[in-house]
Design a protein around this motif. Sequence first.
Motif, short mmCIF file in Angstrom:
data_model
loop_
_atom_site.label_atom_id
_atom_site.label_comp_id
_atom_site.label_asym_id
_atom_site.label_seq_id
_atom_site.Cartn_x
_atom_site.Cartn_y
_atom_site.Cartn_z
N LEU A 175 0.84 -1.20 0.00
CA LEU A 175 0.00 0.00 0.00
C LEU A 175 0.88 1.25 0.00
O LEU A 175 1.74 1.41 0.86
CB LEU A 175 -0.90 0.01 1.25
CG LEU A 175 -1.73 1.28 1.46
CD1 LEU A 175 -2.76 1.48 0.35
CD2 LEU A 175 -2.42 1.26 2.82
N VAL A 176 0.65 2.12 -0.95
CA VAL A 176 1.34 3.41 -0.98
C VAL A 176 0.33 4.46 -0.52
O VAL A 176 -0.74 4.60 -1.14
CB VAL A 176 1.88 3.74 -2.39
CG1 VAL A 176 2.58 5.10 -2.40
CG2 VAL A 176 2.83 2.64 -2.86
N PRO A 177 0.64 5.16 0.59
CA PRO A 177 -0.37 6.08 1.14
C PRO A 177 -0.66 7.23 0.19
O PRO A 177 0.21 7.65 -0.58
CB PRO A 177 0.29 6.58 2.43
CG PRO A 177 1.75 6.34 2.27
CD PRO A 177 1.89 5.16 1.36
N PRO A 205 -4.30 7.04 -2.64
CA PRO A 205 -3.72 5.78 -2.14
C PRO A 205 -3.90 4.65 -3.15
O PRO A 205 -4.95 4.56 -3.79
CB PRO A 205 -4.50 5.50 -0.86
CG PRO A 205 -5.73 6.33 -0.94
CD PRO A 205 -5.40 7.52 -1.79
N PHE A 206 -2.88 3.84 -3.28
CA PHE A 206 -2.95 2.74 -4.27
C PHE A 206 -2.08 1.59 -3.80
O PHE A 206 -1.21 1.75 -2.93
CB PHE A 206 -2.52 3.22 -5.66
CG PHE A 206 -1.06 3.56 -5.76
CD1 PHE A 206 -0.57 4.77 -5.28
CD2 PHE A 206 -0.14 2.66 -6.32
CE1 PHE A 206 0.79 5.09 -5.35
CE2 PHE A 206 1.22 2.97 -6.41
CZ PHE A 206 1.69 4.18 -5.91
N PHE A 207 -2.32 0.44 -4.39
CA PHE A 207 -1.47 -0.73 -4.15
C PHE A 207 -0.61 -0.96 -5.39
O PHE A 207 -1.07 -0.79 -6.52
CB PHE A 207 -2.32 -1.98 -3.90
CG PHE A 207 -2.91 -2.04 -2.53
CD1 PHE A 207 -2.23 -2.65 -1.49
CD2 PHE A 207 -4.16 -1.47 -2.26
CE1 PHE A 207 -2.79 -2.71 -0.21
CE2 PHE A 207 -4.71 -1.52 -0.99
CZ PHE A 207 -4.02 -2.14 0.04
N ILE A 208 0.63 -1.36 -5.15
CA ILE A 208 1.53 -1.67 -6.27
C ILE A 208 2.18 -3.03 -6.00
O ILE A 208 2.41 -3.39 -4.83
CB ILE A 208 2.59 -0.56 -6.47
CG1 ILE A 208 3.36 -0.75 -7.78
CG2 ILE A 208 3.55 -0.47 -5.27
CD1 ILE A 208 4.10 0.49 -8.26
N LEU A 295 -1.66 -0.62 -15.08
CA LEU A 295 -0.28 -0.16 -14.92
C LEU A 295 -0.27 1.04 -13.97
O LEU A 295 -1.22 1.81 -13.93
CB LEU A 295 0.32 0.26 -16.27
CG LEU A 295 0.51 -0.84 -17.30
CD1 LEU A 295 1.21 -0.26 -18.54
CD2 LEU A 295 1.33 -2.00 -16.73
N PRO A 296 0.82 1.21 -13.20
CA PRO A 296 0.93 2.43 -12.39
C PRO A 296 1.16 3.64 -13.29
O PRO A 296 1.72 3.50 -14.39
CB PRO A 296 2.16 2.17 -11.53
CG PRO A 296 2.98 1.18 -12.28
CD PRO A 296 2.02 0.35 -13.09
N THR A 297 0.74 4.80 -12.83
CA THR A 297 1.14 6.03 -13.51
C THR A 297 2.62 6.28 -13.18
O THR A 297 3.16 5.70 -12.22
CB THR A 297 0.34 7.24 -13.04
OG1 THR A 297 0.66 7.48 -11.66
CG2 THR A 297 -1.17 7.03 -13.20
#
Length: 437
Positions: A175-177, A205-208, A295-297
């Motif tokens: 988790l990225v806050p 917030p997102f998960f990578i 995909l992540p930005t």
Amino acid sequence: MGTEQLREHVAQQLRRTRQRSALLTDSVDDDDLVRQHSRLMSPLVWDLAHIGNQEEIWLVRDVGGREPLRTDIDELYDAFQHPRAQRPQLPLLGPTEARGYVGQVRDKVLDVLERVPLEGRRLTEHAFAFGMIVQHEQQHDETMLATHQLRAGAPVLEAPPPPAASAGPLPAEVLVPGGAFTMGTSTEPWALDNERPAHTVHVDPFFIDTVPVTNRQYQRFIADGGYDHPRWWSEAGWAYRQRADLTAPRFWTREGERWLRRRFGMTEPVPPDEPVVHVCCYEAEAYAAWAGRRLPTEAEWEKAARFDPATGRSRRYPWGDADPTPEHANLGQRHLQPAPVGAYPSGASPLGVHQLIGDVWEWTSSEFHGYPGFVAFPYREYSEVFFGDEYRVLRGGSFGTDAAACRGTFRNWDYPIRRQIFAGFRTARDARPDELG
Ligand SMILES: [Fe+2]
């Protein structure tokens, strides 16, 4: 670093980089040096003389104010004048001439380096122009390494295998806050124009994925008919999948139940725990959609890589501010393949994301644009002319990227159809409110 130390540092970087260029061009015979191994690539001998020509233009003529060695060849080695596919038809310098030329340029440059003031002019501040030329040569070395991968014939390059996984069991995702973080840099002395300036970006917030998508995971996508169902593909992606008849990563072939791959002239079983490499952005997107993810930005990737929640600041690298060592990341052609996931626990980011630097370039969903406040320096053709919706940003560098040409802020870009580059990916997803604890 004092001025004399800086000069010694630059000389050492130039030397080290030239050793790599020499390895890539001396390991093949003259015929392989002048031949075009793929229409996507220049003949190796073009890259070699182009490296010398850029070094002459910037360091001998501009920084040094010296007499040109050869203005007659500038046009031949201007990447904007001739597309790669046409370069074999040009009256290029032959192998002996090209080697002689780059050597003569280098002798002059070492003399310039000893005498030129490293202050008072932005181009030479912190030896920026020298750093730019080191990075330029390293970038062409990675391109030449990709040409080696495309070359037919017996292996000519050798390297020890990468380290084994040692991280122990890792969670699938991190988790990225949400919130603001600092993206880009205004202080990194050798950062290129497109990495500047530092600016604040808000990210939800997102998960990578903790590690890049592996061959094992990617094979499940193939086995599940991932290449057969347009529903996983974007419209442009499916059109390309059809036109190019994509069925697996480039360099893979099927033998009965198993997948083999060709790697620098060898054929071997596809190693399940390595990050997948030689997939285009459209394949990466299709895999992510199939996995219920995306995909992540570019901003998400950089936050996962650099943001330290303890201090709120962004680091130079995931592991901190120290330059990369072999403990941190698989960079610099030390190994001729990505390392298995979990091989670089000391390179993890504060949030616990692994192998962001090295191994494989990672496709992002972002198009290539200038940051707010972007100023082209020292020339528009380095990056500004590529801004727009045609290119996708790649981050993190590969096993073929040198440490001097890779940072937490470093941005690479390419067409979303490109597969000959050492690119893979990791996936991401939005965090749900109930997951934020
Ligand atoms: Fe170039």
